[in-house]
Design an enzyme around this catalytic site. Structure first.
Site, short mmCIF file in Angstrom:
data_model
loop_
_atom_site.label_atom_id
_atom_site.label_comp_id
_atom_site.label_asym_id
_atom_site.label_seq_id
_atom_site.Cartn_x
_atom_site.Cartn_y
_atom_site.Cartn_z
N GLU A 106 -10.78 18.51 22.54
CA GLU A 106 -9.34 18.63 22.30
C GLU A 106 -8.86 17.66 21.21
OE1 GLU A 106 -6.33 19.96 21.93
OE2 GLU A 106 -6.31 20.60 24.01
N LYS B 219 -10.14 20.03 10.47
CA LYS B 219 -9.28 20.42 11.60
C LYS B 219 -8.85 21.88 11.50
CE LYS B 219 -7.51 15.78 12.38
NZ LYS B 219 -6.45 14.85 12.08
N THR C 101 -17.37 8.12 18.85
CA THR C 101 -17.75 7.64 17.53
C THR C 101 -17.33 8.69 16.49
OG1 THR C 101 -19.87 8.75 17.37
CG2 THR C 101 -19.84 6.70 18.60
N ASP D 92 -10.74 15.54 6.27
CA ASP D 92 -10.44 15.49 7.70
C ASP D 92 -9.53 16.65 8.10
OD1 ASP D 92 -10.83 13.94 10.10
OD2 ASP D 92 -8.66 13.61 10.02
N GLU E 114 -9.39 7.06 9.60
CA GLU E 114 -10.78 6.91 9.99
C GLU E 114 -11.24 5.56 9.42
OE1 GLU E 114 -12.85 9.36 11.53
OE2 GLU E 114 -11.07 10.59 11.82
N ALA F 47 -5.17 14.67 17.94
CA ALA F 47 -5.39 13.60 18.94
C ALA F 47 -5.08 14.11 20.35
CB ALA F 47 -4.58 12.37 18.59
N GLY G 71 -3.77 7.70 16.43
CA GLY G 71 -3.61 6.44 17.16
C GLY G 71 -4.58 6.42 18.32
N LEU H 28 -2.52 15.72 21.52
CA LEU H 28 -1.66 16.90 21.69
C LEU H 28 -2.48 18.07 22.23
CD1 LEU H 28 0.37 16.89 18.34
CD2 LEU H 28 1.14 16.16 20.59
#
Ligand code: ADP
Ligand code: ASP
Ligand code: MG
Length: 813
Positions: free
Chosen positions: A604, A680, A553, A676, A665, A609, A795, A611
């Protein structure tokens, strides 16, 4: 001569008794057939007596149940012509039984002596009907009352056998017995004066062993409801395997520590004569079963089985006055033995400061009272503390003849239990080094047995139990990948990954054996109303080993529950960035909990995503490298937007397309505001070892303030239409200089910033396609040419495979 024993389940009803007859009739040699009471009847008899002694009339109801069980068997086993004779014989026995129970009812109490009389009816009735059935089927059978063969002392309830008298009686009987089959009730015996006694619960095995030894049988066959002695109780450990060959000592040790399939005293009489024992399954007679003999020639494994005893209490005597004083242990053990309590396990610290014993829960009140009384003086003068009692515990033991010559077994045992958050209360190793026992919480029995079984017997296969929250875009892809790769994981990585629970915002569902992933949507629809607390409580209640909570989620309340999972040694895998980008203290405390409780916390997919960015970073750090600078394009969503926004499309349409295709998102402002990306780079900086807060990150917003203030997706998209010309201008400015717009995150000298930049041709970022991400790590080892990781960074499919990779990492942990 052979001796065969059939347990309670094997003779529970007419159908089963017919199977018993088939097995017995295949024997060519003379046979002693020892039988238990019909399954469950012993418990019924004890219940009836208990009620009667409490003046409760309900005992009569139980009595009629017992009557019905036996009458039913008569109807199904015999021709109608002989029913009445059999029924009246059974009825007359039951009348005697009723008289005994009435006595207890009238005086309102019972004794062990009376209990032995009452409980014997189970075996007396079953042996009578079974022998009659054999005769009716044309077998040459005779019934011999066990009370006339097995002589004991008068320790009612658990009498000790007088072997010399017993052997004499048995020899005398068989000398003149020419029948091919002799049926004997198990469990029952008598004193020399003829008073009824019993051999202890499960004692029919013992009756059979005594008779096998006394008749010099060539073999003792124990017929039961499982196909032998298993590596662990097959009712609790599905993966348990039958052990083909085991030594007397190993079998004794396993049964002493709870492997109920064999009553512990059973081995001794046959061991002296080296009579082999075979454990067989009445319901699958073709199975080989387990052979128990003197030696197993060291074949097989070091650990042969894992057994357990529930309902154990620890009783500890401690105090400064115990050190160096001889005789304390002697007094302690004498006290315990005088009240007839049996000690299952003993540990004593080498400081002599404490002695600790494991006994049955039911004995603990008596035992602690007696010990406190025995050490009254020392307790009053504070030399010794009053006994400490801990209840609701269990013993789990590893057993094997060859364990003594192997190091590291106890280490492996304790680390396996530790990893699964099973708290060890006490440890004992038998002097024979044939067993290592641990005392644990009773609620952890199943988890401990399964985890240990996996560690010692299934070295090749590890089971992972997943609890998946969120099954939208990413979650449903993950479930699909798990289903598709299930056999591959099992075959190639030796991981058996099961999804036990699934929840979305509406419903949740659990299936103990694992949810069928080809149909999880319907299963989830039929679930109960979703609720965070109920979800975690159910996971705790199931208490599975190797449990993993998977958060798919983007929800803050879900992120707030991670600590609860980790504290219960449940690993957490998440693509939700909220926890790791929340206050530094929270991020740090989750990482610490993960370490403390041996439960990995992996995220991770929080950056790039699928990677392997965080994993690579982790390897750099653990190998001693230091991160100097990070430059990155980390938003697959923004990349998609700025790659498709080319002067011919409108900004609004491109953002809409990104949302529809699942590149943003659910709330697109999280991406477009730069939040976002800021999260990161924050996570990258933290994972590089820097202490940063989200508010420390400089964020040059490119969206107008009005767009950022909207509170619905619709309002947000309206503002994009309104400000279209500003976006076009921004694009044109860059294009005129031969540059492309990229949303870049940067970390250098302990500071981080994010913002839209014009990237000239030739730059590493210039040719970034579609929703790709790129990260450049400048480190001590990569000072000029950075370490570059590049690829699809958004994705559902790739995010799901990143989560998948984290799950596999935990599997290899
Ligand atoms: P019976 O009535 O035939 O004497 P029991 O119920 O006394 O049968 O013993 C058989 C049971 O022992 C099995 O059903 C199983 O649940 C239990 N058991 C416990 N540990 C083991 C083990 N290691 N191997 C096989 N059975 C075990
Ligand atoms: N019927 C007795 C019991 O249930 C003895 C036995 O079955 O071994 O304990
Ligand atoms: Mg038994």
């Amino acid at each position: 001569m052979k001796t065969l024993k059939f347990g309670g389940t094997s003779v529970a009803n007419a159908n089963n008794i017919k199977l018993v007859k088939d097995i017995v009739s295949q024997n060519q040699v003379p046979t002693v057939v020892v039988v238990s009471a019909f399954g469950g009847v012993t418990d019924l008899l004890l219940n009836a007596l208990d009620l009667a002694a409490k003046n409760e009339i309900g005992y009569k109801e139980i009595l009629s149940q017992i009557e019905e069980r036996h009458f039913n068997a008569i109807k199904l086993l015999f021709p109608v012509a002989i029913h009445s004779g059999l029924i009246s014989k059974v009825k007359s026995e039951l009348n005697d039984l009723e008289t005994l129970l009435e006595g207890a009812f009238l005086i309102g109490e019972t004794t062990q002596r009376l209990s032995d009389k009452v409980v014997s009816y189970g075996e007396l009735l079953s042996s009578y009907l079974i022998s009659e059935h054999f005769k009716a089927e044309g077998l040459d059978a005779i019934l011999k009352n066990g009370r006339e063969l097995i002589i004991t002392n008068d320790n009612f309830g658990n009498a000790s056998v007088n072997f010399s008298k017993t052997n004499e009686q048995v020899a005398a009987f068989f000398e003149n017995n020419s029948h091919k089959i002799t049926v004997v009730p198990g469990f029952v015996a008598a004193t020399e004066d003829g008073d009824a006694t019993t051999l202890g619960r499960g004692g029919s095995d013992f009756t059979a062993a005594i008779l096998a030894a006394a008749t010099n049988s060539e073999i003792l066959e124990i017929w039961t409801d499982v196909s032998g002695m298993y590596t662990a109780n097959p009712k609790l450990v599905k993966q348990a395997k039958c052990v083909a060959h085991i030594s007397y000592e190993e079998a004794m040790e396993l049964s002493h520590f709870g492997a109920k399939v064999l009553y512990p005293p059973t081995i001794q009489p046959v061991l002296n004569k080296e009579i082999p024992i075979v454990i067989k399954n009445t319901f699958e007679p073709e199975q080989e079963g387990t052979l128990i003999t003197k030696n197993t020639n060291g074949e097989g494994k070091t650990v042969r089985g894992i057994s357990h005893i529930g309902n154990i209490s620890l009783l500890s005597l401690e105090g400064p006055g115990m050190v160096g004083i001889p005789g304390i242990s002697k007094r302690f053990f004498e006290t315990i033995s005088q009240i007839g309590v049996s000690v299952v396990l003993i540990t004593q610290a080498s400081s002599e400061h404490s002695i600790c014993i494991g006994i049955a829960d039911k004995d603990v009140a008596n035992a602690s009272k007696a010990v406190n009384l025995a050490f009254e003086y020392e307790i009053a003068s504070k030399k010794i503390h009053p006994v400490k009692v801990e209840t609701d515990l269990a013993i789990v033991a590893l057993v094997g003849d060859n364990m003594k010559s192997h190091q590291g077994l106890s280490g492996k045992m304790f680390s396996t239990l530790g990893k699964n958050n099973v708290n060890i209360r006490a440890i004992a190793q038998g002097a024979s080094e044939r067993n290592i026992s641990t005392v644990i919480d009773k609620k952890d029995i199943k988890k401990a047995l399964n985890a240990l079984h996996e560690a010692f017997f299934e070295e090749n296969i590890k089971q992972l139990n997943l609890f998946v929250m969120g099954c939208g875009n990413v979650g449903s892809k993950l479930l699909q990948q798990l289903q598709q790769q299930h056999s591959y994981l099992k075959k190639e990585l030796k991981l058996n990954v099961r999804v036990i629970g699934i929840a979305n915002s509406r419903k949740m569902v659990f299936q103990e054996g694992g949810i069928d992933l080809s149909n999880w949507q319907d299963t989830l629809d039929s679930g109960t109303i979703a609720n965070q607390e109920a979800f975690i409580s159910k996971i705790k209640e199931l208490n599975y080993r190797n449990s993993i909570f998977v958060d798919n989620t983007a929800n803050a309340t879900v992120a707030a529950t991670y600590s609860d999972y980790l504290k219960n040694s449940i690993s957490v895998v998440t693509c939700n960035k909220i926890a790791c980008s929340s206050e530094y203290q929270n991020y740090l405390s989750l990482k610490q909990l993960a370490k403390k409780y041996n439960a990995p916390f992996l995220f991770e997919t929080n950056v790039g995503a699928g990677l392997p960015i965080l994993d690579t970073l982790k390897h750099l750090i653990v190998s001693g490298d230091k991160v100097k600078k990070i430059q990155a394009v980390l938003s697959g969503s923004l990349n998609f937007v700025f790659n498709n926004f080319n002067g011919e499309t409108t900004f609004h349409d491109v953002v809409k397309q990104a949302q529809v295709q699942g590149y943003t998102e659910p709330d697109p402002t999280i991406d477009l505001s730069g939040i976002d990306v800021a999260r990161k780079i924050l996570i990258l900086a933290r994972e590089s070892g820097y202490h940063l807060e989200l508010t420390d990150i400089e964020n040059e917003a490119f969206l107008p303030e009005e767009s950022l203030q909207t509170n619905s997706n619709e309002a947000f998209f309206n503002t994009l239409v309104k400000y279209e010309s500003d976006f076009q201008k921004r694009y044109k400015n860059a294009a005129d200089k031969g540059c492309k717009l990229k949303y870049v995150a940067q970390f250098e000298n302990g500071k981080a910033k994010v913002g839209l930049q014009e990237i000239p041709q030739g730059h590493d970022f210039y040719n970034l396609e579609g929703s790709d991400n790129i990260v450049l790590f400048y480190t001590e080892r990569y000072p000029q040419q950075p370490l570059i990781i590049k690829g699809a960074g958004a994705g559902a499919d790739v995010t799901a495979s990143g989560i998948f990779a984290d799950i596999v990492r935990i599997g290899n942990f």
